[in-house]
Design a protein around this motif. Structure first.
Motif, PDB file in Angstrom:
ATOM      1  N   VAL A 330      36.923  21.733  23.869  1.00  0.00           N
ATOM      2  CA  VAL A 330      37.168  22.764  24.879  1.00  0.00           C
ATOM      3  C   VAL A 330      38.627  22.736  25.310  1.00  0.00           C
ATOM      4  CG1 VAL A 330      36.539  23.580  27.183  1.00  0.00           C
ATOM      5  CG2 VAL A 330      34.799  22.614  25.672  1.00  0.00           C
ATOM      6  N   HIS A 331      39.220  23.936  25.445  1.00  0.00           N
ATOM      7  CA  HIS A 331      40.617  24.048  25.855  1.00  0.00           C
ATOM      8  C   HIS A 331      40.738  25.126  26.925  1.00  0.00           C
ATOM      9  CE1 HIS A 331      41.353  21.722  22.192  1.00  0.00           C
ATOM     10  NE2 HIS A 331      40.599  22.616  21.574  1.00  0.00           N
ATOM     11  N   GLN A 332      41.636  24.896  27.859  1.00  0.00           N
ATOM     12  CA  GLN A 332      41.873  25.869  28.928  1.00  0.00           C
ATOM     13  C   GLN A 332      42.974  26.837  28.522  1.00  0.00           C
ATOM     14  OE1 GLN A 332      42.750  24.149  32.758  1.00  0.00           O
ATOM     15  NE2 GLN A 332      43.455  26.092  33.601  1.00  0.00           N
ATOM     16  N   LEU A 333      42.706  28.134  28.690  1.00  0.00           N
ATOM     17  CA  LEU A 333      43.725  29.140  28.431  1.00  0.00           C
ATOM     18  C   LEU A 333      44.758  29.133  29.554  1.00  0.00           C
ATOM     19  CD1 LEU A 333      41.606  32.234  27.280  1.00  0.00           C
ATOM     20  CD2 LEU A 333      42.663  30.474  25.868  1.00  0.00           C
ATOM     21  N   GLN A 334      46.018  29.278  29.199  1.00  0.00           N
ATOM     22  CA  GLN A 334      47.078  29.317  30.191  1.00  0.00           C
ATOM     23  C   GLN A 334      47.321  30.759  30.615  1.00  0.00           C
ATOM     24  OE1 GLN A 334      48.285  26.437  31.539  1.00  0.00           O
ATOM     25  NE2 GLN A 334      46.660  25.587  30.224  1.00  0.00           N
ATOM     26  N   VAL A 335      47.010  31.053  31.856  1.00  0.00           N
ATOM     27  CA  VAL A 335      47.169  32.396  32.412  1.00  0.00           C
ATOM     28  C   VAL A 335      48.537  32.492  33.087  1.00  0.00           C
ATOM     29  CG1 VAL A 335      46.276  34.049  34.092  1.00  0.00           C
ATOM     30  CG2 VAL A 335      44.693  32.687  32.709  1.00  0.00           C
ATOM     31  N   PHE A 361      44.259  31.397  40.375  1.00  0.00           N
ATOM     32  CA  PHE A 361      44.756  30.820  39.122  1.00  0.00           C
ATOM     33  C   PHE A 361      45.933  29.870  39.344  1.00  0.00           C
ATOM     34  CE2 PHE A 361      42.691  34.758  37.794  1.00  0.00           C
ATOM     35  CZ  PHE A 361      41.948  34.338  36.697  1.00  0.00           C
ATOM     36  N   ASP A 362      46.274  29.568  40.601  1.00  0.00           N
ATOM     37  CA  ASP A 362      47.494  28.821  40.894  1.00  0.00           C
ATOM     38  C   ASP A 362      47.346  27.310  40.800  1.00  0.00           C
ATOM     39  OD1 ASP A 362      46.010  28.274  43.142  1.00  0.00           O
ATOM     40  OD2 ASP A 362      47.427  29.138  44.585  1.00  0.00           O
ATOM     41  N   GLY A 363      46.144  26.813  40.461  1.00  0.00           N
ATOM     42  CA  GLY A 363      45.933  25.378  40.326  1.00  0.00           C
ATOM     43  C   GLY A 363      45.778  24.642  41.645  1.00  0.00           C
ATOM     44  N   ASP A 364      45.670  25.368  42.735  1.00  0.00           N
ATOM     45  CA  ASP A 364      45.550  24.769  44.069  1.00  0.00           C
ATOM     46  C   ASP A 364      44.194  25.125  44.656  1.00  0.00           C
ATOM     47  OD1 ASP A 364      45.769  23.872  46.656  1.00  0.00           O
ATOM     48  OD2 ASP A 364      47.648  24.899  47.095  1.00  0.00           O
ATOM     49  N   ALA A 392      33.818  30.288  27.980  1.00  0.00           N
ATOM     50  CA  ALA A 392      33.211  29.831  29.234  1.00  0.00           C
ATOM     51  C   ALA A 392      34.224  30.000  30.349  1.00  0.00           C
ATOM     52  CB  ALA A 392      32.783  28.372  29.127  1.00  0.00           C
ATOM     53  N   VAL A 393      33.746  29.832  31.585  1.00  0.00           N
ATOM     54  CA  VAL A 393      34.619  29.860  32.741  1.00  0.00           C
ATOM     55  C   VAL A 393      34.246  28.710  33.660  1.00  0.00           C
ATOM     56  CG1 VAL A 393      33.126  31.412  34.073  1.00  0.00           C
ATOM     57  CG2 VAL A 393      35.582  31.327  34.572  1.00  0.00           C
ATOM     58  N   ASN A 460      36.033  35.829  47.099  1.00  0.00           N
ATOM     59  CA  ASN A 460      36.462  34.487  47.525  1.00  0.00           C
ATOM     60  C   ASN A 460      36.224  33.441  46.449  1.00  0.00           C
ATOM     61  OD1 ASN A 460      35.755  34.445  51.139  1.00  0.00           O
ATOM     62  ND2 ASN A 460      37.367  35.402  49.964  1.00  0.00           N
ATOM     63  N   LEU A 461      37.225  33.176  45.640  1.00  0.00           N
ATOM     64  CA  LEU A 461      37.218  32.055  44.710  1.00  0.00           C
ATOM     65  C   LEU A 461      38.537  31.309  44.856  1.00  0.00           C
ATOM     66  CD1 LEU A 461      35.668  33.546  41.441  1.00  0.00           C
ATOM     67  CD2 LEU A 461      34.595  31.956  43.038  1.00  0.00           C
ATOM     68  N   ALA A 462      38.463  29.978  44.874  1.00  0.00           N
ATOM     69  CA  ALA A 462      39.676  29.173  44.997  1.00  0.00           C
ATOM     70  C   ALA A 462      40.367  28.993  43.652  1.00  0.00           C
ATOM     71  CB  ALA A 462      39.349  27.815  45.602  1.00  0.00           C
ATOM     72  N   GLU A 463      39.583  28.780  42.597  1.00  0.00           N
ATOM     73  CA  GLU A 463      40.165  28.582  41.273  1.00  0.00           C
ATOM     74  C   GLU A 463      39.254  29.154  40.198  1.00  0.00           C
ATOM     75  OE1 GLU A 463      43.195  27.199  40.103  1.00  0.00           O
ATOM     76  OE2 GLU A 463      43.612  27.581  42.225  1.00  0.00           O
ATOM     77  N   VAL A 464      39.871  29.719  39.152  1.00  0.00           N
ATOM     78  CA  VAL A 464      39.176  30.183  37.954  1.00  0.00           C
ATOM     79  C   VAL A 464      39.930  29.653  36.746  1.00  0.00           C
ATOM     80  CG1 VAL A 464      38.549  32.177  36.556  1.00  0.00           C
ATOM     81  CG2 VAL A 464      38.238  32.261  39.035  1.00  0.00           C
ATOM     82  N   GLN A 465      39.230  28.970  35.866  1.00  0.00           N
ATOM     83  CA  GLN A 465      39.817  28.492  34.616  1.00  0.00           C
ATOM     84  C   GLN A 465      39.077  29.114  33.450  1.00  0.00           C
ATOM     85  OE1 GLN A 465      39.513  24.202  34.818  1.00  0.00           O
ATOM     86  NE2 GLN A 465      41.156  24.018  36.341  1.00  0.00           N
ATOM     87  N   LEU A 466      39.803  29.771  32.578  1.00  0.00           N
ATOM     88  CA  LEU A 466      39.229  30.400  31.379  1.00  0.00           C
ATOM     89  C   LEU A 466      39.254  29.374  30.255  1.00  0.00           C
ATOM     90  CD1 LEU A 466      41.045  33.851  31.639  1.00  0.00           C
ATOM     91  CD2 LEU A 466      38.773  33.231  32.481  1.00  0.00           C
ATOM     92  N   LEU A 467      38.093  29.184  29.622  1.00  0.00           N
ATOM     93  CA  LEU A 467      37.940  28.136  28.611  1.00  0.00           C
ATOM     94  C   LEU A 467      37.584  28.728  27.263  1.00  0.00           C
ATOM     95  CD1 LEU A 467      35.801  25.634  30.731  1.00  0.00           C
ATOM     96  CD2 LEU A 467      38.294  25.756  30.562  1.00  0.00           C
ATOM     97  N   THR A 468      38.045  28.084  26.204  1.00  0.00           N
ATOM     98  CA  THR A 468      37.699  28.465  24.841  1.00  0.00           C
ATOM     99  C   THR A 468      37.340  27.218  24.055  1.00  0.00           C
ATOM    100  OG1 THR A 468      38.420  29.742  22.896  1.00  0.00           O
ATOM    101  CG2 THR A 468      40.067  28.321  23.936  1.00  0.00           C
ATOM    102  N   THR A 469      36.488  27.351  23.069  1.00  0.00           N
ATOM    103  CA  THR A 469      36.059  26.211  22.270  1.00  0.00           C
ATOM    104  C   THR A 469      36.571  26.344  20.835  1.00  0.00           C
ATOM    105  OG1 THR A 469      33.969  27.314  21.718  1.00  0.00           O
ATOM    106  CG2 THR A 469      33.974  25.852  23.619  1.00  0.00           C
ATOM    107  N   SER A 470      36.799  25.186  20.222  1.00  0.00           N
ATOM    108  CA  SER A 470      37.301  25.167  18.847  1.00  0.00           C
ATOM    109  C   SER A 470      36.288  24.509  17.932  1.00  0.00           C
ATOM    110  CB  SER A 470      38.617  24.404  18.783  1.00  0.00           C
ATOM    111  OG  SER A 470      38.445  23.065  19.244  1.00  0.00           O
TER     112      SER A 470
END
Length: 470
Positions: A330-335, A361-364, A392-393, A460-470
């Protein structure tokens, strides 16, 4: 003030114990405190001076005032008075009190997800029936509800023998619904109220809302043995707080009394259990190649003492240790920041839509998107001609209002924002200090993605990380 004159010190102890009912089951710790205070006073009968013996009597009365019945009851209908005994991530203490006050004008609040009552690791509830009553004039919002029980907070058993109905024509009367015959006599730590078959929305602009005027539990609370005094978890990886596929996770446990049998499940797998003696135990599993990721490892431990008593199910460590899961596939996409925009600036109207959207998306985890309208969105559109391949997210809710995340959708578009395909819906968010992962049915590639809130959660979401699988 009531003044009692006793002829002898023994009579004074008896008077001090007035109100203690031998027929009532009290919480062990509070009952023990009374017994110890009585024993101290009895031992001092012939030797203590007047001041010390008066202090002994005061100690008895203090302990007596702190006595807690295992099952306190509402005087009105003899159901369990669980105010102060149960907690909920979805309901405030005021809302819990509203469910017990026999006033259908006070209510649970408008909910966008089921609510769960947690009676704590040392207790379970054995119910015979549940009383559910609609909020006045809003019977449609509690219509079609069922009650479920669980001992791990993840797997649920249907308890009610039928769902609630629309009681508008019956003056919003309470419905007392018996439990199903197959769960009679069974006890659960967690109780969930969930609308499975909702009535028509009172306002089409706010679909999916539920609310309850009263929720009563008829039955008894049961105190459980808590024999595991220490529980810790660790990975055999480089960092004991992180595990990925191929790593072994181990629980290390110590009991304060002999254990006859112990079973454990870690990440849903049967753990290998070993013991050096009947008070020191370990349980371990090796994570498979397709192991879960993006959250803390979950475990369930059950046991029976040498005296034949079933212990309280263990779901958490005692030393706050935890193992965060990841997967090497699993890898996180860089937005990029200039890809992101929200439907509005931040409530109540500050900043820009771009800055408001970037907060998720600010990592905080301390910042969060907050749109000016209850329904809103945050859109991600690469400006460099690239596309977004996602599997995935991973999300982190707003810490102070975590359940607002429930009902939000992750959507993708390939036609310039004209049509959107829903990839997943966020559900099951209960606490604001945890990450939640949602896998999509298939990996897909999109020109744009968005977080869409159509349920009144102010995006209201504090963080969202977009994920992709290899």
């Amino acid at each position: 003030m009531k003044l009692i004159a006793a002829t002898t010190r023994k009579d004074a102890i008896t008077a001090a114990l007035d109100g203690y009912d031998n027929a009532t089951a009290y919480v062990t710790a509070t009952r023990t405190a009374v017994q110890q205070a009585e024993q101290t006073a009895t031992a001092d009968l012939a030797t203590a001076d007047s001041a010390d013996f008066a202090a002994d009597l005061a100690a008895i009365q203090t302990a007596l005032a702190r006595l807690e019945p295992v099952t306190p009851r509402l005087s009105s209908d003899n159901s369990i008075d669980y105010y102060g005994l149960a907690t909920s991530t979805a309901l405030s203490n005021v809302a819990i009190g509203n469910l017990l006050d026999h006033d259908t004008n006070s209510f649970s609040g408008d909910l966008t997800a089921p609510f769960v009552l947690d009676f704590g690791s040392g207790f379970r509830v054995q119910a015979d029936a549940f009383g559910l009553q609609a909020r006045y004039n809003f019977a449609n919002r509690s219509q079609g509800a069922n009650v479920y029980g669980s001992n791990d907070g993840r797997t649920w058993t249907l308890l009610t023998s039928r769902e609630t109905t629309d009681t508008s024509d019956d003056n919003f009367a309470m419905e007392k619904i018996p439990v199903r015959p197959d769960v009679e006599g069974k006890a659960y730590r967690f109780v969930k109220v969930q609308v499975d078959d909702p009535g028509p929305a009172a306002d089409p602009a706010y679909p999916g809302l539920s609310s309850f005027g009263e929720f009563h539990i008829f039955g008894q609370r049961i105190e459980m043995v808590q024999a595991l005094s220490t529980v810790s978890i660790a990975s055999d990886g480089t960092d004991p707080s992180i595990a990925q596929n191929g790593d072994t996770i181990t629980l290390t446990m110590t009991a304060d009394q002999p254990i006859a049998e112990l079973t454990a499940h870690i990440e849903g797998m049967d753990a290998k259990v070993t013991s050096t003696d009947d008070e020191r135990w370990t349980a371990s599993v090796t994570l498979p190649d397709d192991s879960a990721y993006g959250r803390a490892a979950q475990f369930v431990v059950d046991y029976t003492t040498k005296s034949g008593v079933s212990g309280a199910t263990v779901l958490a460590t005692t030393d706050k240790s935890s193992v965060q899961l990841w997967n090497s596939h699993v890898h996180q996409l860089q937005v990029q920041q200039d890809w992101v925009v929200a439907s509005s600036n931040a409530f109540p109207g500050t900043g820009t839509p771009e800055a408001n959207g970037w907060r998720m998306f600010d990592g905080d985890v301390a910042t969060f998107t907050d749109t000016t309208s209850s329904n809103g969105w945050v859109r991600v559109s690469p400006t460099d001609g690239s596309t977004l391949t996602v599997s995935a997210v991973r999300i982190r809710p707003r810490a102070s209002l975590p359940t607002r995340a429930n009902g939000s959708q992750i959507q993708g578009s390939n036609d310039g924002w004209t049509t959107w395909k829903t990839l997943t819906t966020i559900t099951g968010v209960g606490t604001g200090d945890a990450w939640y992962v949602y896998q999509f049915p298939t990996t897909g590639t999109y020109q744009q993605l968005r977080v869409y809130d159509g349920h009144g959660g102010y995006t209201n979401l504090a963080e969202v990380q977009l994920l992709t699988t290899s």
